[in-house]
Design an enzyme around this catalytic site. Structure first.
Site, PDB file in Angstrom:
ATOM      1  N   TRP A 122       0.871  -1.309   0.205  1.00 23.94           N
ATOM      2  CA  TRP A 122       0.021   0.119  -0.126  1.00 23.94           C
ATOM      3  C   TRP A 122       0.841   1.309  -0.016  1.00 23.94           C
ATOM      4  O   TRP A 122       1.851   1.441   0.845  1.00 23.94           O
ATOM      5  CB  TRP A 122      -0.926  -0.067   1.182  1.00 23.94           C
ATOM      6  CG  TRP A 122      -1.657   1.245   1.510  1.00 23.94           C
ATOM      7  CD1 TRP A 122      -2.586   1.648   0.529  1.00 23.94           C
ATOM      8  CD2 TRP A 122      -2.131   1.996   2.659  1.00 23.94           C
ATOM      9  NE1 TRP A 122      -3.386   2.940   0.967  1.00 23.94           N
ATOM     10  CE2 TRP A 122      -2.922   2.873   2.013  1.00 23.94           C
ATOM     11  CE3 TRP A 122      -1.713   1.876   3.878  1.00 23.94           C
ATOM     12  CZ2 TRP A 122      -3.475   3.732   3.320  1.00 23.94           C
ATOM     13  CZ3 TRP A 122      -1.959   2.790   4.757  1.00 23.94           C
ATOM     14  CH2 TRP A 122      -3.036   3.662   4.662  1.00 23.94           C
ATOM     15  N   ASP A 129      -0.789  -5.550   9.413  1.00 28.21           N
ATOM     16  CA  ASP A 129      -1.940  -4.679   9.236  1.00 28.21           C
ATOM     17  C   ASP A 129      -2.836  -4.997   8.573  1.00 28.21           C
ATOM     18  O   ASP A 129      -2.984  -5.868   7.721  1.00 28.21           O
ATOM     19  CB  ASP A 129      -1.196  -3.705   7.905  1.00 28.21           C
ATOM     20  CG  ASP A 129      -2.139  -2.629   7.458  1.00 28.21           C
ATOM     21  OD1 ASP A 129      -3.067  -2.543   8.007  1.00 28.21           O
ATOM     22  OD2 ASP A 129      -1.744  -1.944   6.414  1.00 28.21           O
ATOM     23  N   LYS A 149     -13.296  -0.845   5.996  1.00 27.86           N
ATOM     24  CA  LYS A 149     -13.798  -1.620   5.106  1.00 27.86           C
ATOM     25  C   LYS A 149     -14.956  -2.743   5.618  1.00 27.86           C
ATOM     26  O   LYS A 149     -15.947  -2.721   5.028  1.00 27.86           O
ATOM     27  CB  LYS A 149     -12.803  -2.601   4.301  1.00 27.86           C
ATOM     28  CG  LYS A 149     -11.328  -1.969   4.218  1.00 27.86           C
ATOM     29  CD  LYS A 149     -11.535  -0.797   3.057  1.00 27.86           C
ATOM     30  CE  LYS A 149     -10.145   0.253   3.051  1.00 27.86           C
ATOM     31  NZ  LYS A 149      -9.476   0.172   1.903  1.00 27.86           N
TER      32      LYS A 149
HETATM   33  N1  PGU Z   1      -3.765  -0.558   5.049  1.00 26.52           N
HETATM   34  C1  PGU Z   1      -3.986  -1.032   4.062  1.00 26.52           C
HETATM   35  C2  PGU Z   1      -3.304  -2.355   3.536  1.00 26.52           C
HETATM   36  C3  PGU Z   1      -4.941  -0.423   3.167  1.00 26.52           C
HETATM   37  O1  PGU Z   1      -5.158  -0.805   2.005  1.00 26.52           O
HETATM   38  C4  PGU Z   1      -5.607   0.553   3.833  1.00 26.52           C
HETATM   39  C5  PGU Z   1      -6.535   1.584   3.078  1.00 26.52           C
HETATM   40  C6  PGU Z   1      -5.131   1.263   5.069  1.00 26.52           C
HETATM   41  C7  PGU Z   1      -4.292   0.255   5.903  1.00 26.52           C
HETATM   42  C8  PGU Z   1      -5.819   2.236   5.749  1.00 26.52           C
HETATM   43  O2  PGU Z   1      -7.062   2.419   6.012  1.00 26.52           O
HETATM   44  P1  PGU Z   1      -7.985   3.423   6.810  1.00 26.52           P
HETATM   45  O3  PGU Z   1      -8.962   4.153   6.056  1.00 26.52           O
HETATM   46  O4  PGU Z   1      -6.733   4.261   7.462  1.00 26.52           O
HETATM   47  O5  PGU Z   1      -8.493   2.557   7.796  1.00 26.52           O
HETATM   48  N2  PGU Z   1      -6.123   1.611   1.752  1.00 26.52           N
HETATM   49  C9  PGU Z   1      -7.362   1.751   0.785  1.00 26.52           C
HETATM   50  C10 PGU Z   1      -8.180   2.996   1.090  1.00 26.52           C
HETATM   51  C11 PGU Z   1      -7.619   4.252   0.164  1.00 26.52           C
HETATM   52  C12 PGU Z   1      -6.450   4.515   0.869  1.00 26.52           C
HETATM   53  O6  PGU Z   1      -5.263   4.630   0.184  1.00 26.52           O
HETATM   54  O7  PGU Z   1      -6.269   5.173   2.179  1.00 26.52           O
HETATM   55  C13 PGU Z   1      -6.956   1.888  -0.688  1.00 26.52           C
HETATM   56  O8  PGU Z   1      -7.711   2.011  -1.645  1.00 26.52           O
HETATM   57  O9  PGU Z   1      -5.773   1.380  -0.765  1.00 26.52           O
END
Ligand code: PGU
Length: 449
Positions: free
Chosen positions: A178, A259, A295
């Site tokens: 990510w 995570d 999510k």
């Molecule tokens: N860790 C991972 C692996 C993730 O994919 C995401 C969110 C988070 C943590 C953080 O999510 P929180 O909203 O802080 O609980 N990834 C999504 C959402 C958009 C973003 O980049 O924040 C994504 O589309 O990759």
């Protein structure tokens, strides 16, 4: 140079004056009826921030910004990992609506500050959700859990704690991962290195590379692991491979930092998706865990999550918690109450919990059915390439293998928005939009190399 105007005499002069003020951003000085410039108006040469350069949009959230600007009626946002219904609408879970109603009806509830560590009930229930109701670590009080601002905030607080109190400052993150991970950890004071994870040739796990890289990591290094539904690849280790990773990490004293942003989204089962973390807790070793309810409860904007640190003894856990408070207090003082109350209401009530698991499974199943539909649509079009990874990958995303030029082509010609690494959020797709995506992918593969 500040524009000066004489005081307007006729009404037409006044209108011109108002227009002039509007255009150049100047203001009447009530004292002498003349007009003086705003400090920020006109040329920016007198701004203390005139040297500030415009920063780039975020690689993931910036996709939504671009999508919002596109007037096309066929536009499709497959960038951000956010669940959409078959109608393409954001979803508030029924169980969340019910929990909120309960909270609203309970007039004994107040809006006082939470403790620095957040809502105690939420913390206990969150640990139980991941580690299991009978987890010895919980029973022995070896776990400290603090409520944080969703997954991101939990990662940040955990990383700042490690940077201050852990003997190793290097964190290994998977390649790819990510996009926010390296930024969070670097700003928290850790030094970021990568371990091999994904093999673009097999579109699967590069297990050999992963093992080699963790083997050559310095003893005690921190290792970021996606608990399930790896983002962006959709590729997870098998349970057998997890067991090998666990043995290797424990033998080298590597510190796991899990995570968990997708518990329940990988398999549709909260317990099955928690299995890798539970394997690491079962051996009695220490670890960190960042949990997000964005999510799996659809609480994206509530910013609700938790950081847990599993320690060797209750005494250590207590001292660790005291230091987590010192990390949190100057950062945001204490966390918000509403999201934590929703989660706690659902997790503590058997009926609401069961209802949640059913809704969660339905979301996971819809995503899985989108994988099948997209795969079949590409096969029906005879799109060159082996697309079986679309059905094999796990969780919210498909890592298509499309390159950045092909992605740009799909955005320009088909108004389909996705991250430039070729990741698509399957949760943003519906039966109605699959043909449009398949047409775009087909054309991209045929016409752009
Ligand atoms: N860790 C991972 C692996 C993730 O994919 C995401 C969110 C988070 C943590 C953080 O999510 P929180 O909203 O802080 O609980 N990834 C999504 C959402 C958009 C973003 O980049 O924040 C994504 O589309 O990759």
């Amino acid at each position: 140079m500040s524009p000066e105007f004489t005081s307007p005499s006729s009404s037409s002069d006044r209108r011109i004056s108002v227009l002039a003020r509007h255009l150049v951003g100047v203001e009447m000085d009530p004292q002498n009826d003349s007009i003086s410039a705003f400090p920020t108006s006109g040329s920016d040469s007198n701004s203390a921030f005139s040297h500030v350069v415009r920063g780039p949009e975020d690689p993931i959230l910036g996709v939504t910004v671009a999508y919002n600007k596109d007037p096309s009626p066929v536009k499709l946002n497959l960038g951000v990992g956010a669940y959409r219904t078959e109608e393409g609408k954001p979803l508030v879970l029924n169980v969340v609506r019910k929990a909120e109603q309960l909270l609203v009806n309970d007039t004994s509830r107040v809006k006082e500050y939470l403790p620095i560590t957040g809502l105690a009930e939420f913390n206990k229930l969150s640990a139980k959700l991941m580690f299991g109701a009978n987890s010895p670590a919980i029973q022995e009080n070896r776990v400290t859990t603090v409520q944080c601002l969703s997954g991101t905030g939990s990662l940040r607080v955990g990383a700042e704690f490690l940077a201050k109190h852990y003997h190793q400052r290097t964190i290994y993150i998977p390649q790819p991962t990510w996009g926010n991970h390296p930024k969070i950890f670097t700003l928290a004071g850790l030094s970021v290195k990568t371990y091999r994870y994904y093999d673009p040739v097999t579109r699967g796990l590069n297990f050999q590379g992963l093992v080699e890289d963790l083997n050559s990591a310095p003893s005690g290094a921190i290792v970021l692991l996606h608990a399930c539904a790896h983002n962006p690849t959709g590729v997870d280790p098998t349970f057998q491979q997890w067991e090998q990773i666990r043995k290797l990490m424990r033998s080298k004293g590597l510190m796991p930092f899990f995570d968990s942003a997708y518990q329940g989204f990988a398999s549709g089962s909260l317990d099955a998706d928690a299995q890798p973390v539970r394997m690491f807790v079962a051996d009695g070793g220490e670890l960190l865990l960042a949990q997000s309810y964005a999510k799996n409860m659809g609480l994206y904007g509530e910013r609700i999550g938790a950081l847990s640190i599993v320690c060797k003894t209750a005494d250590v856990a207590g001292r660790v918690e005291s230091q987590l408070k010192l990390v949190i207090r100057p950062m945001y003082s204490n966390p918000p109450i509403h999201g934590a109350s929703i989660v706690a209401a659902i997790l503590k009530d058997r009926d609401l919990y069961n209802e949640w698991t059913i809704e969660l499974k339905a979301m996971a199943d819809r995503i899985i059915s989108m994988r099948q539909k997209l795969f079949e649509a590409l096969r029906a079009r005879g799109t060159p390439g082996d697309w079986s990874h679309i059905v094999k990958q796990i969780g919210m995303f498909t890592f298509t293998g499309l390159n950045s030029k092909q992605v740009a082509f799909m955005t320009k010609e088909y108004h389909i928005y996705m991250t430039s690494d070729g990741r698509i959020s399957m949760a943003g797709l519906s039966s109605k939009t699959v043909p449009h995506l398949a047409d775009a992918m087909h054309a991209a593969v045929k016409r752009v190399v």
